[in-house]
Design an enzyme around this catalytic site. Structure first.
Site, short mmCIF file in Angstrom:
data_model
loop_
_atom_site.label_atom_id
_atom_site.label_comp_id
_atom_site.label_asym_id
_atom_site.label_seq_id
_atom_site.Cartn_x
_atom_site.Cartn_y
_atom_site.Cartn_z
N TRP A 12 95.28 -18.63 21.76
CA TRP A 12 94.64 -19.93 21.97
C TRP A 12 93.25 -19.75 22.63
O TRP A 12 92.36 -20.62 22.77
CB TRP A 12 95.46 -20.72 23.07
CG TRP A 12 96.62 -21.23 22.26
CD1 TRP A 12 96.65 -22.56 21.91
CD2 TRP A 12 97.96 -20.75 21.97
NE1 TRP A 12 98.04 -22.93 21.51
CE2 TRP A 12 98.58 -21.84 21.36
CE3 TRP A 12 98.42 -19.46 22.35
CZ2 TRP A 12 99.99 -21.64 21.00
CZ3 TRP A 12 99.71 -19.09 21.76
CH2 TRP A 12 100.42 -20.07 21.23
N ARG A 65 107.74 -17.42 26.13
CA ARG A 65 108.43 -18.24 25.02
C ARG A 65 109.93 -18.38 25.20
O ARG A 65 110.47 -19.10 24.91
CB ARG A 65 107.41 -17.87 23.85
CG ARG A 65 107.99 -18.94 22.68
CD ARG A 65 107.38 -18.60 21.31
NE ARG A 65 108.01 -19.31 20.28
CZ ARG A 65 108.50 -18.66 19.13
NH1 ARG A 65 108.35 -17.39 18.83
NH2 ARG A 65 109.02 -19.32 18.02
N HIS A 91 112.17 -21.49 25.33
CA HIS A 91 113.09 -21.86 24.45
C HIS A 91 114.41 -21.94 24.61
O HIS A 91 115.43 -22.67 24.19
CB HIS A 91 112.87 -21.21 22.87
CG HIS A 91 111.49 -21.62 22.20
ND1 HIS A 91 111.65 -21.90 21.02
CD2 HIS A 91 110.45 -21.89 22.91
CE1 HIS A 91 110.41 -22.27 20.61
NE2 HIS A 91 109.51 -22.29 21.76
FE1 FMI Z 1 104.60 -22.60 22.88
N1 FMI Z 1 104.50 -22.11 20.98
N2 FMI Z 1 104.94 -24.67 22.41
N3 FMI Z 1 104.93 -23.12 24.80
N4 FMI Z 1 104.64 -20.72 23.26
C1 FMI Z 1 103.91 -21.09 20.53
C2 FMI Z 1 104.02 -19.97 21.28
C3 FMI Z 1 104.04 -19.64 22.69
C4 FMI Z 1 105.08 -25.23 21.14
C5 FMI Z 1 104.57 -24.23 19.92
C6 FMI Z 1 104.37 -23.14 19.93
C7 FMI Z 1 105.57 -24.42 25.41
C8 FMI Z 1 105.32 -25.45 24.63
C9 FMI Z 1 105.25 -25.77 23.32
C10 FMI Z 1 104.42 -20.44 24.64
C11 FMI Z 1 104.81 -20.82 25.80
C12 FMI Z 1 105.16 -22.31 25.96
C13 FMI Z 1 103.98 -21.01 19.14
C14 FMI Z 1 103.66 -19.84 18.32
C15 FMI Z 1 104.23 -22.41 18.81
C16 FMI Z 1 104.28 -22.88 17.38
C17 FMI Z 1 104.96 -18.97 17.93
C18 FMI Z 1 104.58 -18.17 16.99
O1 FMI Z 1 105.15 -16.79 17.49
O2 FMI Z 1 104.08 -18.23 15.79
C19 FMI Z 1 105.35 -26.76 21.28
C20 FMI Z 1 104.36 -27.58 20.32
C21 FMI Z 1 106.67 -26.87 20.20
C22 FMI Z 1 107.82 -25.67 20.65
C23 FMI Z 1 105.68 -26.86 22.41
O3 FMI Z 1 105.73 -28.21 22.99
C24 FMI Z 1 105.80 -24.17 26.62
C25 FMI Z 1 106.47 -25.47 27.54
C26 FMI Z 1 105.69 -22.96 27.21
C27 FMI Z 1 106.21 -22.23 28.21
C28 FMI Z 1 106.29 -22.83 29.60
C29 FMI Z 1 103.87 -18.80 24.73
C30 FMI Z 1 103.75 -18.09 25.77
C31 FMI Z 1 103.55 -18.48 23.43
C32 FMI Z 1 103.32 -17.34 22.76
C33 FMI Z 1 104.19 -16.55 22.28
C34 FMI Z 1 103.83 -14.89 21.72
O4 FMI Z 1 104.42 -14.51 20.99
O5 FMI Z 1 102.93 -14.52 22.28
#
Ligand code: FMI
Length: 363
Positions: free
Chosen positions: A260, A116, A120
């Site tokens: 998820w 993530r 970002h």
């Molecule tokens: Fe995601 N993400 N993500 N994400 N992300 C996370 C966690 C998370 C969104 C929203 C969102 C991509 C795209 C998008 C990734 C990888 C990727 C969370 C929870 C949210 C709300 C954060 C938390 O800690 O509560 C969208 C909708 C908005 C930004 C979106 O378009 C993409 C493109 C990727 C990588 C290529 C991962 C791995 C996580 C898990 C983070 C964790 O702490 O475990």
């Protein structure tokens, strides 16, 4: 109708085996370390490390390409004498630290956090003027650091901090993107092409504004638009969001909660097979999110559900649910593009591929 039951059985039990001033002010707030802040500041001055000073030839060519803004020209510059072997060392240290912390965050490990973070720092890119992206390592500066969408990312940055100190020649952008590569590969995902040479921009002059990263409460059209600003088509967008297979949501970061699906510490195509199961709106006081009918253990964001609701996304969801190899191939390409968006690589800056710890054990 796809069912998530067999998937849950297959994956849930497994654990991953391979398992200027302005700057100083902001950074001190983040890390609380005068020594580290001073290091960055000196390093910046020593190497003349800002992206205004990189080159002339390519810069002029790019200026015309990107509407004449010299500020947004970003030519990769490999630190003197560094080769793939040096970056493999950094990769190995990151991977080893990941493997030593597999229980972190309900056994998710650091895969999700690091992936993530890489996304970002890169996802602020705007192709219309080549601004934002991973090049300058600007996420430690306001307002980017305090973008609500970036809540919680200090955990990943702090995880990687020791490597900035151990390897003082590596830039933040290189380290943060390399962390994402390690997260994917060490959790069983595909090999990711990576190139070095992002240069720290410690002037804080090119920090992207808030609002460039997507908001998870929105619909499919919005998702398509935001990813298209970064240069991605629908297929690439669906492939990238498959990264939600790893890690989880945290109420204290985003207001959403839970993993998820069952493959939260293994990079697989299970995000898509899970998504194709049956879901209902979760009954709770928090933000609107979905819960699976079968176990009530897993979640989907409104933007994840949009991949199923819009026909221009759904065909790729089905494709990747049926073919993990294809997902791996498409994800690897799209992710390599994401972490390099905006960076101009000179011809001698060749792609690097890193060996996983497991591959090195075997050899
Ligand atoms: Fe995601 N993400 N993500 N994400 N992300 C996370 C966690 C998370 C969104 C929203 C969102 C991509 C795209 C998008 C990734 C990888 C990727 C969370 C929870 C949210 C709300 C954060 C938390 O800690 O509560 C969208 C909708 C908005 C930004 C979106 O378009 C993409 C493109 C990727 C990588 C290529 C991962 C791995 C996580 C898990 C983070 C964790 O702490 O475990």
């Amino acid at each position: 109708m796809a069912s998530i039951a067999p998937t849950i059985g297959r994956v849930a039990k497994s654990t991953s085996k391979s398992h200027s001033r302005n700057f100083a002010k902001v950074f001190l707030g983040v890390a609380g370390s005068a020594a580290v802040a001073t290091y960055f500041y000196n390093n910046n001055n020593k190497n003349n490390n800002n992206n205004q000073s990189n080159s002339n030839g390519p810069r002029h060519a790019l200026m015309s390409l990107f509407g004449g803004s010299a500020a947004n020209v970003k030519v990769a510059k490999i630190p003197d004498g560094k080769t793939q072997a040096d970056y493999q060392k950094v990769y190995n240290d990151i991977a080893t630290k990941i493997a030593e912390n597999l229980e972190f965050d309900h056994n998710s490990g650091y895969y999700g956090q690091l992936l993530r973070l890489a996304w970002h720092v890169s996802g602020t890119y705007d192709k219309s003027d080549n601004s934002g992206g991973s090049y300058g390592g600007t996420q430690i500066f306001a307002p980017e650091e305090f973008d609500p969408e970036n809540a919680g990312l200090q955990v990943g940055r702090e995880f990687l901090m020791e490597f900035l100190i151990r390897y003082p020649w590596i830039s933040r952008g290189d380290l943060w993107t390399l962390g994402g590569v390690a997260a994917v590969q060490e959790s069983g995902g595909p090999k990711i092409e990576w190139r070095p040479g992002r240069v720290d921009d410690n002037t804080a002059a090119h920090v992207p504004p808030n609002g460039r990263l997507p908001d998870a409460s929105k619909d499919g059209k919005y998702v398509r638009e935001i990813f298209s600003r970064q240069g991605f088509n629908e297929r690439e967008t669906v492939a990238l969001i498959g990264a939600h297979v790893l890690g989880r949501c945290h109420t204290h970061n985003s207001g959403y909660d839970g993993p998820w699906g069952p493959s939260f510490n293994q990079f697989t195509n299970v995000f898509y097979t899970t998504l194709l199961g049956n879901w209902h709106v979760k009954n709770w006081k928090g933000k609107k999110q979905y819960e699976d009918d079968e176990t009530n253990e897993f979640m989907m964001l409104p933007t994840d559900m949009a991949l199923k609701e819009e026909s221009y996304f759904l065909k790729y969801v089905k494709m990747y649910a049926n073919d993990q190899d294809l997902f791996f191939k498409d994800f690897a390409k799209a992710f390599a593009k994401l972490i390099s968006n905006g960076v101009k690589y000179p011809a001698d800056n060749k792609p690097m591929y890193f060996k996983t710890l497991e591959e090195q054990d075997d050899s």
